[in-house]
Design an enzyme around this catalytic site. Structure first.
Site, PDB file in Angstrom:
ATOM      1  N   GLY A 243       0.834  -1.197   0.000  1.00 32.35           N
ATOM      2  CA  GLY A 243       0.000   0.000   0.000  1.00 32.35           C
ATOM      3  C   GLY A 243       0.865   1.242   0.000  1.00 32.35           C
ATOM      4  N   PHE A 244       1.889   1.241   0.854  1.00 38.00           N
ATOM      5  CA  PHE A 244       2.874   2.337   0.948  1.00 38.00           C
ATOM      6  C   PHE A 244       2.211   3.674   1.236  1.00 38.00           C
ATOM      7  CE2 PHE A 244       5.960   0.052  -2.272  1.00 38.00           C
ATOM      8  CZ  PHE A 244       5.977  -1.063  -1.451  1.00 38.00           C
ATOM      9  N   GLY A 532       0.782   0.004  13.070  1.00 39.02           N
ATOM     10  CA  GLY A 532      -0.017  -1.220  12.979  1.00 39.02           C
ATOM     11  C   GLY A 532       0.440  -2.362  13.863  1.00 39.02           C
ATOM     12  N   LEU A 638       8.656  -7.758  17.784  1.00 35.41           N
ATOM     13  CA  LEU A 638       7.686  -8.848  17.946  1.00 35.41           C
ATOM     14  C   LEU A 638       8.083 -10.080  17.148  1.00 35.41           C
ATOM     15  CD1 LEU A 638       4.436  -6.692  17.691  1.00 35.41           C
ATOM     16  CD2 LEU A 638       5.565  -7.545  19.767  1.00 35.41           C
ATOM     17  N   ASN A 639       8.727  -9.850  16.016  1.00 37.33           N
ATOM     18  CA  ASN A 639       9.185 -10.955  15.184  1.00 37.33           C
ATOM     19  C   ASN A 639      10.400 -10.458  14.396  1.00 37.33           C
ATOM     20  OD1 ASN A 639       9.668 -12.699  12.984  1.00 37.33           O
ATOM     21  ND2 ASN A 639       7.530 -13.367  12.941  1.00 37.33           N
ATOM     22  N   GLN A 646      10.702  -5.698   7.018  1.00 36.67           N
ATOM     23  CA  GLN A 646      10.178  -4.337   6.968  1.00 36.67           C
ATOM     24  C   GLN A 646      11.298  -3.330   6.782  1.00 36.67           C
ATOM     25  OE1 GLN A 646       6.663  -2.961   7.578  1.00 36.67           O
ATOM     26  NE2 GLN A 646       6.966  -4.711   6.270  1.00 36.67           N
ATOM     27  N   GLY A 710       6.515   0.941  16.468  1.00 38.16           N
ATOM     28  CA  GLY A 710       6.541   0.775  15.019  1.00 38.16           C
ATOM     29  C   GLY A 710       7.967   0.584  14.548  1.00 38.16           C
ATOM     30  N   GLY A 712       8.290  -0.314  10.752  1.00 40.39           N
ATOM     31  CA  GLY A 712       8.232  -0.424   9.298  1.00 40.39           C
ATOM     32  C   GLY A 712       8.802   0.778   8.570  1.00 40.39           C
ATOM     33  N   GLU A 713       8.476   1.966   9.062  1.00 36.47           N
ATOM     34  CA  GLU A 713       8.895   3.155   8.327  1.00 36.47           C
ATOM     35  C   GLU A 713      10.270   3.661   8.749  1.00 36.47           C
ATOM     36  OE1 GLU A 713       4.633   5.025   7.065  1.00 36.47           O
ATOM     37  OE2 GLU A 713       5.374   5.518   9.035  1.00 36.47           O
TER      38      GLU A 713
END
Ligand code: MOS
Length: 752
Positions: A243-244, A532, A638-639, A646, A710, A712-713
């Protein structure tokens, strides 16, 4: 559950499943081609017709007339929907441009019709028979030309600015100064899966199978736009091919599928052709950024100013590229401004770490330039200007971006960071990367035709938290099923949610079923702004706490003593299989994590340090990235496997922003010219030879019961500047305009 005091020890801390690098639970579906993406959903509704979107051929003006006769009469055509016959349409909360234009046109390729036919080819053929007369109006397409006296967009406001102390005076008197302007390009999300939707009406009930990051926002905006109750709209989006940021909102494919289906009285599928996406949907605005830094001769920042100009449609928000400059480095005198000029290009909005990604791309070159002027190592200069408090925390939100939080009460102008290990990231990264081998003098390392250099940049990205709900069900077989409207955009949501439920209920990962992305499930935080992973799992944690209570109660055990392990619940000498407790009716619990104001009392942010080595061809200026390292401090991981994926994804996007990605504007015609994947370049595997990621050990009990943040970013924040600084170190050519294409290097390269 309310989360307004820092987490203490809880079942997640067992880390039997959470924190382990388990494989994606949805991996087999993906690699066998059985994950159902929106355009694959032949199964959900019989008799699907095909919709083809017609985009406006002008960027601004009006449709004078539209003749649909020939298109309507073409073979297989079932309906032609335009603004004339679509009925009255409202406008959702999150879109700046209308999704069905006409007669007024706001941007190039704005949808003006959807042709519905038996086949895709028939719809496309009929689209070419539409006769449209336009009247063009003058528009503004050139951000550079808006630099002076630009009409600022309405949303700009005072919120885009901040000031502490006397910046102007202290910059002027600083013994060492950097004053430079940097530009970043318009960028296109370019996620692999195009926008696609299937819509079907059953009476007044609408179902849309689509590809979307935020289910509740989108269901709400479909209802608002169509003027129907939200309860009449179901949105389903279980798998998303990236989605980005482009899929945070309702877009034309979903709306026009719904309108087309209503007109044709058939389920309708709309898949947006790639070449329509960059101008029809959304992009990241280019930025012009002026950065001024004043420092003492011994390397302390005394004044730092960052002004950013982006462009958007009149109601759109800014790309607030100056935002991180409020919190990344110390210094008593400061100013930031995020200004937004009105442009008549397509809508600009959130993309791949909005604000910080282009902001750090500029700031972290400026920091490199200052370190060089001071004769300091750039790692040491950053460490010398670390701060454990936010030096500039303005009372107002930074923008009208739905991601930023409004209404800050009990405002603290200098909150502490809940965790800040930027210095540790820089130190460890420098050691692991072999930073001591870098030549402080640029252009000195040569390997045959290659000029070799290293660059560093710091990364900061806020940790946002969003309320998130989930429902968990325990059945007779001891299986735990989680349902939440959370989405998995390729990030690993299915996996970390399964890990959370397994940890909480004391079952093996294989005993957990995760169902995502459906508006019939509890409303979650959705996927965006790197909130998320932490927020959605915290919602699952809350629901599982309730389920544990229900299990204990039904088993006649004291909930406080009950231990959940190995598929059993036990207290004292009694141990009962979970499936037996659940019985034939099963047990269900639902809850929502509701975040209080901990993130106002402390600044929760994630930090990182990027190290990059490049080689630049001395003859051609071709830049090859040789290796990259990111060291990240982002709360509990978490993982580690999905988190690493990511971060390396973000690092790859950073290389794209640094070296390749640019939507080129035709300022006469008012459009992005290279609106496909042939002309818009993104990195491929061959561009990225070696990437490493190190996560520091960290738990943040203020962020959620998961103690995660977070991540990812964070991977894209600062990366472009690390590449740019490495190119400078290799060549001695300082490029301040992204992307760093070879034409910008050639004139400064040594004679071969
Ligand atoms: Mo992200 S750009 O908030 O999907």
């Amino acid at each position: 559950m309310k989360f307004d005091t820092p987490a203490t020890s809880n079942p997640i801390d067992q880390l039997k499943v959470v924190g382990k690098p388990v494989d994606r639970v949805d991996g087999p579906l993906k690699v066998t081609g059985t994950a159902s993406y929106a355009n694959d959903r032949h199964d959900v509704a019989a008799n699907q017709a095909h919709g083809y979107i017609v985009g406006s051929a002008i960027p601004k003006g009006r449709i004078v007339s539209m003749d649909v006769t020939a298109a309507r009469a073409a073979p297989g055509v079932l309906a032609v929907v335009t603004a004339d016959n679509a009925g009255s349409l409202g406008k959702g909360t999150f879109n700046t441009a209308r999704l069905l234009g006409g007669p007024a046109i706001e941007h190039y390729h704005q949808a003006i019709a959807v042709i519905v036919a038996e086949t895709f080819e028939q719809a496309r053929a009929a689209a070419h028979l539409l006769k449209v007369q336009y009247e063009r109006a003058p528009g503004e397409y050139d951000l550079e030309a808006r630099k002076e006296g630009a009409k600022l967009a309405e949303s700009n406001g005072a919120a885009g600015e901040s000031a502490v102390g006397d910046f102007a005076g202290n910059f002027a008197s600083a013994p060492v100064q950097v004053d430079a302007t940097y530009t970043t390009a318009h960028e296109s999300h370019s996620m692999i899966e195009p926008f696609a939707s299937v819509a079907a009406w059953n009476g007044d009930q609408l179902t849309v199978w689509t590809s979307n990051q935020m289910i509740a926002w989108t269901a709400g905006d479909i209802a608002t736009t169509l003027g129907i109750p939200k309860e009449k709209v179901r949105v389903s989006s279980p798998f998303i091919g990236g989605g980005f940021g482009a899929k945070l909102w309702l877009r034309a494919d979903a709306l026009l599928a719904a309108l087309g289906a209503r007109a044709a009285r058939r389920p309708v599928r709309v898949a947006m052709p790639r070449a329509l996406i960059p101008n029809n949907t959304v992009h990241r605005s280019a930025t012009l950024q002026r950065i001024r830094i004043g420092a003492t001769r011994d390397g302390k920042i005394t004044a730092i100013g960052h002004e950013s100009l982006s462009g958007n449609l009149p109601e759109g928000g800014p790309e607030a590229a100056a935002i991180q400059t409020r919190s990344l480095y110390a210094g008593p005198h400061r100013m930031t401004a995020n200004r937004n000029a009105v442009l008549d290009l397509p809508e600009a909005n959130a993309m791949r770490a909005p604000n910080e990604a282009p902001g750090l791309a500029a700031l972290e070159i400026a920091i490199d330039e200052m370190a060089e002027k001071l004769g300091m190592d750039p790692v040491a200069f950053r460490i010398a200007n670390d701060t454990q408090f936010v030096p500039d925390n303005p009372a107002k939100p930074a923008s009208n971006d739905p991601q930023s939080k409004a209404g800050e009460e009990k405002h603290n102008p200098n909150p502490p960071f809940s965790q800040r290990q930027l210095v540790e990231c820089l130190r460890l990264g420098a050691r692991r990367f072999g930073w001591d081998k870098r030549s402080a003098q640029p252009g000195r390392v040569r390997e045959g035709r290659w000029l070799v250099g290293m660059g560093v940049a710091a990364a900061i990205r806020d940790n946002l938290v969003m309320n998130s709900g989930a429902r968990v069900r325990l059945d007779q077989r001891g299986t735990v099923t989680v349902e939440t409207d959370m989405t998995d955009i390729g990030t690993g949501s299915y996996t970390v949610i399964a890990q959370t439920a397994a940890e909480m209920m004391g079952v093996r990962l294989e005993r957990v079923v995760v169902r995502l992305g459906d508006s019939t499930y509890p409303v979650s935080c959705g996927s965006g702004g790197q909130w998320g992973g932490n927020s959605a799992t915290a919602g699952v944690y809350a629901a599982c706490l309730k389920l544990r209570e229900a299990v204990a109660r039904k088993a006649g055990l004291n909930a406080a003593d009950a231990v959940f392990a190995n598929g059993h619940v036990r207290a004292g000498s009694r141990s009962v299989p979970l499936g037996e407790v659940a019985g034939p009716e099963g047990l269900v619990a639902e809850d929502t994590i509701e975040f209080g104001d901990l993130n106002k009392k402390m600044q929760q942010a994630t930090f990182g340090a990027h190290f990059v080595e490049v080689a630049v061809d001395a003859a051609t200026g071709e830049t090859r990235v040789r290796r990259m390292l990111a060291v990240c401090a982002a709360g509990r991981i978490l993982n580690p496997k999905t988190a690493r994926s990511q971060v390396i994804g973000g690092m790859t996007m950073g290389v794209g922003a640094a070296l390749m990605e640019e939507l080129a504007v035709d300022t006469r015609l008012g459009l992005f010219v290279n609106h496909d994947l042939a002309g818009y370049e993104v990195p491929v595997h061959a561009d990225i030879p070696h990437q490493d990621v190190i996560f520091l050990d960290e738990t943040d009990p203020t962020s959620s019961p998961m103690k995660a943040k977070g991540v990812g970013e964070l991977g894209i924040c600062g990366t472009a500047a690390a590449v740019a600084n490495a190119v400078y170190n290799a060549t001695g050519v300082r490029v301040r305009d992204y992307p760093i294409t070879l034409d910008k290097l050639l004139k400064g390269l040594p004679a071969v």
